[in-house]
Design an enzyme around this catalytic site. Structure first.
Site, short mmCIF file in Angstrom:
data_model
loop_
_atom_site.label_atom_id
_atom_site.label_comp_id
_atom_site.label_asym_id
_atom_site.label_seq_id
_atom_site.Cartn_x
_atom_site.Cartn_y
_atom_site.Cartn_z
N MET A 30 -4.03 -5.41 1.76
CA MET A 30 -4.02 -5.69 2.86
C MET A 30 -4.10 -4.99 3.80
O MET A 30 -4.11 -5.79 5.48
CB MET A 30 -3.32 -6.89 2.75
CG MET A 30 -3.31 -8.00 1.93
SD MET A 30 -2.35 -9.88 1.78
CE MET A 30 -0.86 -9.92 2.29
N HIS A 37 1.30 3.20 0.31
CA HIS A 37 0.59 2.23 -0.18
C HIS A 37 0.20 3.92 -0.23
O HIS A 37 -0.96 4.22 -1.34
CB HIS A 37 -0.79 2.06 0.74
CG HIS A 37 -0.67 0.71 1.17
ND1 HIS A 37 0.16 -0.05 2.37
CD2 HIS A 37 -0.63 -0.64 0.90
CE1 HIS A 37 0.50 -0.97 2.63
NE2 HIS A 37 -0.04 -1.46 1.20
N GLN A 61 -3.49 -16.62 -0.45
CA GLN A 61 -1.75 -16.11 -0.07
C GLN A 61 -0.86 -16.06 1.14
O GLN A 61 0.08 -16.28 1.05
CB GLN A 61 -1.58 -14.61 -1.05
CG GLN A 61 -2.09 -13.91 0.18
CD GLN A 61 -2.37 -12.68 -0.70
OE1 GLN A 61 -3.17 -12.42 -1.17
NE2 GLN A 61 -0.96 -11.34 -0.61
N GLY A 147 2.63 -2.29 -6.68
CA GLY A 147 3.51 -1.01 -5.98
C GLY A 147 4.97 -2.61 -6.97
O GLY A 147 4.55 -3.90 -6.60
N ASP A 150 6.75 -5.84 -4.93
CA ASP A 150 6.11 -6.40 -5.10
C ASP A 150 6.21 -7.54 -6.60
O ASP A 150 5.38 -7.11 -7.31
CB ASP A 150 5.08 -7.38 -4.61
CG ASP A 150 4.86 -6.79 -3.17
OD1 ASP A 150 5.40 -8.24 -2.19
OD2 ASP A 150 3.99 -6.04 -2.73
N VAL A 176 8.32 2.71 -2.81
CA VAL A 176 8.92 3.54 -1.79
C VAL A 176 9.80 2.94 -0.11
O VAL A 176 9.16 1.95 0.05
CB VAL A 176 7.43 4.39 -1.22
CG1 VAL A 176 7.81 5.64 -0.36
CG2 VAL A 176 7.04 5.21 -2.03
N ARG A 187 5.27 -5.21 6.92
CA ARG A 187 5.66 -6.51 7.76
C ARG A 187 6.61 -5.22 9.09
O ARG A 187 7.48 -5.54 9.66
CB ARG A 187 6.34 -7.26 6.70
CG ARG A 187 5.60 -8.28 6.45
CD ARG A 187 6.28 -9.37 6.38
NE ARG A 187 4.94 -10.78 6.26
CZ ARG A 187 4.55 -10.78 5.00
NH1 ARG A 187 3.94 -10.10 3.85
NH2 ARG A 187 3.25 -11.63 4.97
#
Ligand code: PAF
Length: 288
Positions: A30, A37, A61, A147, A150, A176, A187
């Site tokens: 996102m 990432h 979502q 990842g 999540d 990470v 966030r």
């Protein structure tokens, strides 16, 4: 680096890669890209010849409009990072392309989506499965990298991939972390310096859980309470949940065993951080 915003065009690019014998890896994001990432991109590169990164803040979502509105969108920085890290293509559609007027078809996940995060954010995983299915169909990857932070999302996507015969090789990448243990997250950049310092209570709570289990405690309520106490002791944090679950069913365990996953969420004002940790073997006996 190529840039696409239409599904048919990125699909044509992916088809060309396949015809040329190149394996395609997708890194769905996102945006607001960070080191986590970049690790996904590096992992994708190991699994494929051509790497496509999708950048799309998926309205389906988000169950809070303010969270969606405040989600960071530094698209120019993201594109520069992708280019600097050897990404072959970026697919960055706008919402009107993904969900044009009349859009009404969704991928409905099963009970895996009802627990943990799904219980707190109704509809969240339906939004994730729907957008990931659309991203898979548009980019037609051999491999997709997600990842492990999540953890529930990864579990649900693996299930969808099998259930719907999507045939994508799903790779999970270890979380990470910052040097103090905080899991990298887009966030995090919204945290004030004081909240950022306080947020270390999240990985510390998981460490407390691991320590309790390592010391031989196997009652999930007692193990979870040791973790919760760490977050409760932090004035800037608001505890949401900490559960000990089976890694496959995501159901709460009756007894903590090696492989049980501790999953947690905590709030810092209106910012919600999640983290998880798979528990290794407990110390069962100490020779004297
Ligand atoms: O993990 C994320 O960033 C998102 O949930 C994903 C997989 C890109 C779908 O929007």
């Amino acid at each position: 680096m190529q840039q696409f915003d239409q599904p048919s065009v990125v699909a044509a690019w992916s088809d060309q890669q396949r015809v040329a014998g190149r394996r395609v890896a997708l890194v769905p994001t996102m945006g607001a890209l960070h080191e986590g990432h970049l690790a996904l991109i590096a992992c994708a590169r190991e699994h494929a010849d051509s790497v496509v990164v999708s950048i799309f803040v998926n309205p389906l979502q988000f169950n809070r409009a303010d969270d969606f509105d405040r989600y960071p969108r530094p698209i120019d920085d993201d594109l520069a990072l992708c280019a600097a890290h050897g990404v072959d293509a970026v697919y960055a559609p706008v919402a009107a392309t993904m969900y044009p007027p009349g859009f009404e078809t969704h991928i409905e996940p099963g009970p895996l989506a009802d627990v943990l995060e799904g219980a707190q954010r109704p509809g969240h995983f339906r939004g994730v499965t729907t957008v990931v299915a659309k991203l898979f169909l548009a980019t037609r990857p051999h491999v997709a990298v997600f990842g492990e932070k999540d953890f529930q999302q990864l579990t649900i996507i693996r299930r969808m991939n099998v259930d719907l015969d999507m045939g994508v090789h799903i790779v999970g990448m270890p979380t990470v972390r910052e040097p103090d243990g905080l899991a990298l997250s887009s966030r995090n950049r919204r945290l004030t310096p004081a909240q950022r310092a306080a947020a270390v209570c999240v990985p510390r709570s998981l460490q407390a859980v691991a320590d309790a289990f390592g010391a031989g405690v196997t009652d999930p309520a007692v193990v979870a309470a040791t973790g919760r106490a760490v977050v409760d002791a932090e004035p800037l944090a608001r505890f949401e949940h900490l559960e000990l679950v089976d890694p496959v069913s995501l159901q709460p365990v009756q007894r903590v065993v090696a492989g049980t996953v501790a999953v947690t969420a905590a709030w810092f004002d209106d910012i919600r951080l999640i983290d998880n940790r798979s528990l290794a073997s407990a110390v069962t006996s100490v020779a004297t």
